[in-house]
Design a protein around this motif. Sequence first.
Motif, PDB file in Angstrom:
ATOM      1  N   GLY A  73      11.725  -8.689  40.987  1.00  0.00           N
ATOM      2  CA  GLY A  73      12.160  -9.678  40.010  1.00  0.00           C
ATOM      3  C   GLY A  73      13.500 -10.290  40.334  1.00  0.00           C
ATOM      4  O   GLY A  73      14.271 -10.642  39.434  1.00  0.00           O
ATOM      5  N   GLY A  74      13.823 -10.415  41.640  1.00  0.00           N
ATOM      6  CA  GLY A  74      15.033 -11.122  42.044  1.00  0.00           C
ATOM      7  C   GLY A  74      16.196 -10.260  42.455  1.00  0.00           C
ATOM      8  O   GLY A  74      17.283 -10.779  42.741  1.00  0.00           O
ATOM      9  N   GLU A  75      15.994  -8.928  42.561  1.00  0.00           N
ATOM     10  CA  GLU A  75      17.104  -8.006  42.833  1.00  0.00           C
ATOM     11  C   GLU A  75      16.694  -6.981  43.877  1.00  0.00           C
ATOM     12  O   GLU A  75      15.530  -6.571  43.951  1.00  0.00           O
ATOM     13  CB  GLU A  75      17.489  -7.294  41.541  1.00  0.00           C
ATOM     14  CG  GLU A  75      18.624  -6.303  41.656  1.00  0.00           C
ATOM     15  CD  GLU A  75      18.194  -4.898  42.025  1.00  0.00           C
ATOM     16  OE1 GLU A  75      19.052  -4.142  42.532  1.00  0.00           O
ATOM     17  OE2 GLU A  75      17.007  -4.539  41.823  1.00  0.00           O
ATOM     18  N   LEU A  76      17.664  -6.560  44.695  1.00  0.00           N
ATOM     19  CA  LEU A  76      17.436  -5.493  45.666  1.00  0.00           C
ATOM     20  C   LEU A  76      18.739  -4.734  45.889  1.00  0.00           C
ATOM     21  O   LEU A  76      19.766  -5.342  46.225  1.00  0.00           O
ATOM     22  CB  LEU A  76      16.925  -6.064  47.000  1.00  0.00           C
ATOM     23  CG  LEU A  76      16.650  -5.031  48.095  1.00  0.00           C
ATOM     24  CD1 LEU A  76      15.523  -4.082  47.687  1.00  0.00           C
ATOM     25  CD2 LEU A  76      16.308  -5.720  49.415  1.00  0.00           C
ATOM     26  N   ASP A  77      18.681  -3.439  45.704  1.00  0.00           N
ATOM     27  CA  ASP A  77      19.818  -2.552  45.974  1.00  0.00           C
ATOM     28  C   ASP A  77      21.109  -3.042  45.312  1.00  0.00           C
ATOM     29  O   ASP A  77      22.191  -3.029  45.909  1.00  0.00           O
ATOM     30  CB  ASP A  77      20.038  -2.396  47.487  1.00  0.00           C
ATOM     31  CG  ASP A  77      18.889  -1.683  48.167  1.00  0.00           C
ATOM     32  OD1 ASP A  77      18.094  -1.008  47.464  1.00  0.00           O
ATOM     33  OD2 ASP A  77      18.765  -1.804  49.401  1.00  0.00           O
ATOM     34  N   GLY A  78      20.991  -3.501  44.079  1.00  0.00           N
ATOM     35  CA  GLY A  78      22.161  -3.941  43.334  1.00  0.00           C
ATOM     36  C   GLY A  78      22.563  -5.382  43.547  1.00  0.00           C
ATOM     37  O   GLY A  78      23.456  -5.884  42.858  1.00  0.00           O
ATOM     38  N   ALA A  79      21.931  -6.068  44.488  1.00  0.00           N
ATOM     39  CA  ALA A  79      22.221  -7.488  44.736  1.00  0.00           C
ATOM     40  C   ALA A  79      21.160  -8.335  44.038  1.00  0.00           C
ATOM     41  O   ALA A  79      19.979  -8.263  44.393  1.00  0.00           O
ATOM     42  CB  ALA A  79      22.223  -7.770  46.231  1.00  0.00           C
ATOM     43  N   ARG A  80      21.567  -9.104  43.046  1.00  0.00           N
ATOM     44  CA  ARG A  80      20.624  -9.972  42.332  1.00  0.00           C
ATOM     45  C   ARG A  80      20.827 -11.407  42.777  1.00  0.00           C
ATOM     46  O   ARG A  80      21.921 -11.964  42.643  1.00  0.00           O
ATOM     47  CB  ARG A  80      20.805  -9.861  40.821  1.00  0.00           C
ATOM     48  CG  ARG A  80      19.866 -10.800  40.053  1.00  0.00           C
ATOM     49  CD  ARG A  80      19.746 -10.469  38.582  1.00  0.00           C
ATOM     50  NE  ARG A  80      19.096  -9.194  38.334  1.00  0.00           N
ATOM     51  CZ  ARG A  80      17.776  -9.001  38.395  1.00  0.00           C
ATOM     52  NH1 ARG A  80      16.958 -10.004  38.722  1.00  0.00           N
ATOM     53  NH2 ARG A  80      17.274  -7.809  38.133  1.00  0.00           N
ATOM     54  N   LEU A  81      19.749 -12.016  43.293  1.00  0.00           N
ATOM     55  CA  LEU A  81      19.804 -13.428  43.684  1.00  0.00           C
ATOM     56  C   LEU A  81      19.429 -14.330  42.530  1.00  0.00           C
ATOM     57  O   LEU A  81      20.100 -15.335  42.274  1.00  0.00           O
ATOM     58  CB  LEU A  81      18.878 -13.689  44.875  1.00  0.00           C
ATOM     59  CG  LEU A  81      19.168 -12.952  46.186  1.00  0.00           C
ATOM     60  CD1 LEU A  81      18.335 -13.554  47.304  1.00  0.00           C
ATOM     61  CD2 LEU A  81      20.645 -12.998  46.558  1.00  0.00           C
ATOM     62  N   VAL A  82      18.346 -13.998  41.835  1.00  0.00           N
ATOM     63  CA  VAL A  82      17.896 -14.788  40.684  1.00  0.00           C
ATOM     64  C   VAL A  82      17.393 -13.822  39.618  1.00  0.00           C
ATOM     65  O   VAL A  82      17.155 -12.637  39.875  1.00  0.00           O
ATOM     66  CB  VAL A  82      16.772 -15.782  41.060  1.00  0.00           C
ATOM     67  CG1 VAL A  82      17.286 -16.874  41.987  1.00  0.00           C
ATOM     68  CG2 VAL A  82      15.572 -15.064  41.673  1.00  0.00           C
ATOM     69  N   GLY A  83      17.198 -14.351  38.410  1.00  0.00           N
ATOM     70  CA  GLY A  83      16.730 -13.538  37.301  1.00  0.00           C
ATOM     71  C   GLY A  83      15.230 -13.283  37.350  1.00  0.00           C
ATOM     72  O   GLY A  83      14.467 -14.015  37.986  1.00  0.00           O
ATOM     73  N   ARG A  84      14.824 -12.258  36.646  1.00  0.00           N
ATOM     74  CA  ARG A  84      13.406 -11.868  36.606  1.00  0.00           C
ATOM     75  C   ARG A  84      12.504 -12.993  36.107  1.00  0.00           C
ATOM     76  O   ARG A  84      11.428 -13.240  36.657  1.00  0.00           O
ATOM     77  CB  ARG A  84      13.267 -10.638  35.695  1.00  0.00           C
ATOM     78  CG  ARG A  84      11.842 -10.189  35.423  1.00  0.00           C
ATOM     79  CD  ARG A  84      11.823  -8.877  34.648  1.00  0.00           C
ATOM     80  NE  ARG A  84      12.538  -8.978  33.376  1.00  0.00           N
ATOM     81  CZ  ARG A  84      11.969  -9.384  32.225  1.00  0.00           C
ATOM     82  NH1 ARG A  84      10.695  -9.757  32.212  1.00  0.00           N
ATOM     83  NH2 ARG A  84      12.676  -9.430  31.114  1.00  0.00           N
ATOM     84  N   LYS A  85      12.949 -13.715  35.086  1.00  0.00           N
ATOM     85  CA  LYS A  85      12.109 -14.790  34.548  1.00  0.00           C
ATOM     86  C   LYS A  85      12.044 -15.986  35.499  1.00  0.00           C
ATOM     87  O   LYS A  85      11.087 -16.766  35.447  1.00  0.00           O
ATOM     88  CB  LYS A  85      12.624 -15.215  33.169  1.00  0.00           C
ATOM     89  CG  LYS A  85      12.596 -14.118  32.116  1.00  0.00           C
ATOM     90  CD  LYS A  85      11.194 -13.546  31.919  1.00  0.00           C
ATOM     91  CE  LYS A  85      10.287 -14.471  31.142  1.00  0.00           C
ATOM     92  NZ  LYS A  85       8.974 -13.840  30.840  1.00  0.00           N
ATOM     93  N   THR A  86      13.033 -16.129  36.359  1.00  0.00           N
ATOM     94  CA  THR A  86      12.968 -17.185  37.365  1.00  0.00           C
ATOM     95  C   THR A  86      11.863 -16.885  38.369  1.00  0.00           C
ATOM     96  O   THR A  86      11.099 -17.786  38.759  1.00  0.00           O
ATOM     97  CB  THR A  86      14.325 -17.334  38.076  1.00  0.00           C
ATOM     98  OG1 THR A  86      15.273 -17.839  37.129  1.00  0.00           O
ATOM     99  CG2 THR A  86      14.244 -18.283  39.248  1.00  0.00           C
ATOM    100  N   ILE A  87      11.749 -15.625  38.799  1.00  0.00           N
ATOM    101  CA  ILE A  87      10.648 -15.250  39.690  1.00  0.00           C
ATOM    102  C   ILE A  87       9.314 -15.469  38.991  1.00  0.00           C
ATOM    103  O   ILE A  87       8.355 -15.992  39.589  1.00  0.00           O
ATOM    104  CB  ILE A  87      10.786 -13.788  40.160  1.00  0.00           C
ATOM    105  CG1 ILE A  87      12.063 -13.607  40.999  1.00  0.00           C
ATOM    106  CG2 ILE A  87       9.550 -13.363  40.965  1.00  0.00           C
ATOM    107  CD1 ILE A  87      12.069 -14.347  42.322  1.00  0.00           C
ATOM    108  N   ASP A  88       9.241 -15.105  37.715  1.00  0.00           N
ATOM    109  CA  ASP A  88       8.004 -15.354  36.962  1.00  0.00           C
ATOM    110  C   ASP A  88       7.643 -16.832  36.973  1.00  0.00           C
ATOM    111  O   ASP A  88       6.480 -17.202  37.174  1.00  0.00           O
ATOM    112  CB  ASP A  88       8.165 -14.889  35.514  1.00  0.00           C
ATOM    113  CG  ASP A  88       8.206 -13.374  35.369  1.00  0.00           C
ATOM    114  OD1 ASP A  88       7.881 -12.660  36.346  1.00  0.00           O
ATOM    115  OD2 ASP A  88       8.573 -12.895  34.268  1.00  0.00           O
TER     116      ASP A  88
END
Length: 411
Positions: free
Chosen positions: A296-311
Amino acid sequence: MKIAKPDKLGFDGSRLARIDALLKERYIDSGKLANTQILLARDGEIVHFGSQGPAREGGKPVDEGSLFRVASMTKPITSIAFMMLVEEGKVAIDTPVHHVLPEFKDIGVFNGGGGDVPFGTLPTAEPMRMVDLLRHTSGLTYGFQYRSNVDAAYRAGKIDNWHGNHDLDGFVGALARLPLEFSPGTSWNYSVSTDVLGAVVQRVSGLPLADFFATRIFAPLKMHDTFFAVPADKIDRLTDCYAFVPGANGSKGGRVMYDRGAESLWANMPKLVSGGGGLVSSALDYHRFNTMLLNGGELDGARLVGRKTIDLMTMNHLPGGSDLSRMSKSLFSEAANAGTGFGLGFAVNIDVARSMIPGSVGEYYWGGMFSTAFFVDPVERLTMVFMTQMSPSSTYPIRRELKTLIYSALT
């Protein structure tokens, strides 16, 4: 690399072994492909990693450090970059393209002409919007489509030649002097849309596209082996790349050298930085990108975009809920048309039965011209990266075969 036991992640290990066996017998031993590499993961944990064949002619085998030209697998990364700017309020999905790229303000739709005859145009019914770039409904095309007078003009002007006359701004200006094939939003055509989206990212962010990718995406995700030009200290890891020529090379199944790793064009930064197809990457790096999407837009503490953006990105955005079988005018793309919609940077599975391949509704994917491919299945929490180097990607039905074998191994 840690590889989980198949039964821990819901796989039958003996059935997973069929994947490498098929690749060896059908593609490596037959000479159709020089090498293959596949990475399969569930919930981010790698459950299968198989490499076969030499990275370069007469050289060592491909391994986890091998680098591959991922071509149009660049497109989802450019789409994520754009959506990062959307989340910052700097641009919107429905923003007219000419608000950021004023060169496109008066672009018209083809209405005759071409070659020695000046183009005639009609006004667009609606302005081209950012959503049209994301979902390939812009009216733009590719020179290699070979289906219209417009794509012939792309070829004549060498508009999408990475080492030609244009940088990204010049590329936009050259495109804007040619007509669109259709009014934006009315049809689907695989095109330079994502390259134009890269120009949008560059102008809105104020950073060169390669710098935006390096600092805002690759560094946070620890994708240290992904770039537009392979650094000198890593060029020895770049694989050879081939093209299929029917009847050529006897036992090698028609493959001829396209770009030799040791003397590669990808060793130099192109003049035209292509957000539509320019990147080199590794299976492990692209696996990190896939896992960020799955999370949902995050990996190992690095968030690129929000979960709803991926949705939002992975919903079908074709007008009226249509699919590619009804909207596509393209002679070629990296997606099968049946049962396939298109989101904001990805093909989306909207009807598994019509695709006639095992999968899940909501699975999203794309591939590259050198036969690389990836998919993310949020239902099964499953991701795949496949690497090889053979153009065009339509040469063999390998993506269909891999998906069938992968899903048949689920318990």
